[in-house]
Structure formats: C-alpha cells, structure tokens
Motif scaffolding. Structure first.
Motif, PDB file in Angstrom:
ATOM      1  N   SER A  36      -8.071  -1.267  -5.588  1.00 41.58           N
ATOM      2  CA  SER A  36      -8.994  -0.238  -6.077  1.00 41.58           C
ATOM      3  C   SER A  36      -9.429  -0.488  -7.523  1.00 41.58           C
ATOM      4  CB  SER A  36      -8.351   1.146  -5.952  1.00 41.58           C
ATOM      5  OG  SER A  36      -7.121   1.207  -6.653  1.00 41.58           O
ATOM      6  N   GLY A  42     -10.241   2.542  -9.251  1.00 41.20           N
ATOM      7  CA  GLY A  42      -8.845   2.777  -9.589  1.00 41.20           C
ATOM      8  C   GLY A  42      -8.640   3.855 -10.632  1.00 41.20           C
ATOM      9  N   THR A  43      -7.371   4.138 -10.856  1.00 42.71           N
ATOM     10  CA  THR A  43      -6.940   5.061 -11.901  1.00 42.71           C
ATOM     11  C   THR A  43      -5.997   4.311 -12.836  1.00 42.71           C
ATOM     12  OG1 THR A  43      -4.907   5.834 -10.812  1.00 42.71           O
ATOM     13  CG2 THR A  43      -6.989   6.878 -10.146  1.00 42.71           C
ATOM     14  N   SER A  46      -3.172   2.707 -10.813  1.00 39.61           N
ATOM     15  CA  SER A  46      -3.434   1.769  -9.718  1.00 39.61           C
ATOM     16  C   SER A  46      -2.878   0.392 -10.047  1.00 39.61           C
ATOM     17  CB  SER A  46      -4.935   1.672  -9.459  1.00 39.61           C
ATOM     18  OG  SER A  46      -5.469   2.916  -9.075  1.00 39.61           O
ATOM     19  N   ASP A  47      -2.633  -0.380  -8.981  1.00 40.77           N
ATOM     20  CA  ASP A  47      -2.112  -1.726  -9.200  1.00 40.77           C
ATOM     21  C   ASP A  47      -3.160  -2.779  -8.848  1.00 40.77           C
ATOM     22  OD1 ASP A  47      -2.131  -1.819  -6.434  1.00 40.77           O
ATOM     23  OD2 ASP A  47       0.038  -1.659  -6.222  1.00 40.77           O
TER      24      ASP A  47
END
Length: 249
Positions: A36, A42-43, A46-47
């Motif tokens: 993401s 993503g945030t 996130s990875d």
C-alpha cells in the motif's frame, strides 16, 4: 494524510526499498517493491513488501525486519520457487504472490528479466481463477453451510464467534463463485466492493450485526449466497481421508 503526503511517502518507501535491496541482498537479480505504501495508499504504519529474486537459492524464505524506519516483509526466491508460489496461489484462487509481482515497482539490475516475469504474472491475473468446480466447490459449499450455524437461539458471544469463522469462507464463495479472484483479510471486503458495491454493503452490514450478537441477517445473507449454488449443502457430502492416514501403535 493528503495525496501529496502519500506521494512523498511512496517515493521515500521506494528509495528505501532500493537501498534495502542493494545492501541486504547482494547478488540478487531483481526485486519487486510493492504494498500500500508504494501504491500511494499507505499510512505511517504500513510496511513495504519486497519480493527478491536471485538466480538460484537452495530454498525460498521470508523474513521481517525494519529498514530506515519502514517495516519490511521480504519474500526471497529464485525464478523456480517464485513460479511455484505464484501457481500455488492461482490454484487456491487467492493470488497473493502474483499480485505482488504484477503490481510491484521493479528494483535491481536485471530489469528486462524482471519485466518478463511480471508480464507472466499479470497475464495470469487477467485470465482469472480456475472455475469453481468439483471437490473444491463441494467443500466450499459445505463449509459455508456448516459454519452458518445461526439457526435457533444462541448467545451473542457465540454468534460473534460463528461470524468470525464464516467471514472468509463466505467471501470466497461470493468471489470465486462469480469467477473472481478472492483475497484474504482486508482484501476480501475490498474485492467484493470492487465487484458489487451493493453486495459489499449488505455483506458488511450482516457481519457488523453478527459481531454485535444479531445473527438473523447474516444467516439470510449466507442462505442467499448458497441459493445461487443449489442451496445448503449437507445431505450427501462426503470427504475421504488419505490412504496413508493411519498409524500403527
């Protein structure tokens, strides 16, 4: 986080993935950086998913670590082990590895080879899953029938537990039963939403009520899906154990 911030985070993640590949996987031919974050969705939590491909490995492995502040999930392969997992995913109807390869940003020196492998994964995704049929189809219908054990009066905590078990199998029946790839975890509702927004809303509402102890709507929803496949499947179901399933004491 606005779109500009997400774009900046995505570029930071890609740069970190490139350095991770160069520093940690010396000698690898190429990799796919995905997830993401790289998609700009993503945030801060996130990875990075990193599919690394060597010319040859004794066996594939996966590992988790932090690189430059980013959590990283790495899947390390050669082309043969990667092909094994891509095709195993395809047979299961849940193409996790194929999706990572097809949507990943290419990292590493052998860009031409990376794009060839990526094109094969994308073609497989575009072709869709194998038709839901035979023993696999019967098992999924039986599992949804068995797990949708919501008839009669039950305490709220049991209804919530039943719903938790039923969620994935019912999502599989919805998606695979309509000729679509299925997904695990957060991907199940996303894929149902892409397929049919109204169906996704009904699916979500039924499970939210069940999580709170109200099972009638989920039972009706499950029965509605089963009706598309001939109804509840219990009578006549049989599963044979493997011949080797015995032990001499």
């Amino acid at each position: 986080m606005d779109d500009i911030q997400k774009h900046i985070l995505a570029e930071r993640a890609l740069a970190a993935a490139r350095r991770c590949f160069a520093n940690r996987y010396t000698g690898a031919a190429f990799a796919y950086a995905t997830g993401s974050l790289l998609r700009g969705e993503g945030t801060a939590f996130s990875d990075i998913d990193l599919v690394v491909v060597f010319s040859s490995v004794e066996r594939a492995w996966r590992e988790s670590f932090t690189h430059e502040g980013f959590p990283v999930e790495a899947f390390v392969h050669d082309e043969e082990t990667l092909a094994h997992y891509i095709h195993a995913d395809a047979e299961s109807g849940c193409p996790v590895m194929a999706s990572m390869v097809a949507t990943g940003r290419v990292v590493g020196p052998d860009i031409k080879r990376a794009h060839l492998v990526q094109a094969k994964a994308a073609a497989m995704l575009a072709a869709g899953p194998q038709p839901l049929a035979g023993a696999r189809y019967d098992m999924l219908r039986y599992q949804v029938t068995d797990l949708a054990d919501l008839r009669g009066t039950r305490p709220p905590e049991e209804i919530a537990a039943i719903a938790a078990q039923l969620y994935q199998k019912l999502a599989d029946l919805i998606l695979l039963g309509r000729g679509e790839w299925t997904g695990r975890g957060k991907w199940a509702p996303r894929l149902i939403g892409r397929l049919d927004a109204q169906l996704a809303a009904e699916f979500d509402a039924a499970f939210r009520l069940a999580a709170g102890g109200e099972g009638a709507r989920l039972l009706a929803f499950a029965d509605g899906e089963l009706a598309l496949h001939g109804g509840r499947y219990f009578e006549g179901f049989r599963q044979d154990a493997p011949l080797e399933a015995r032990r001499l004491e």
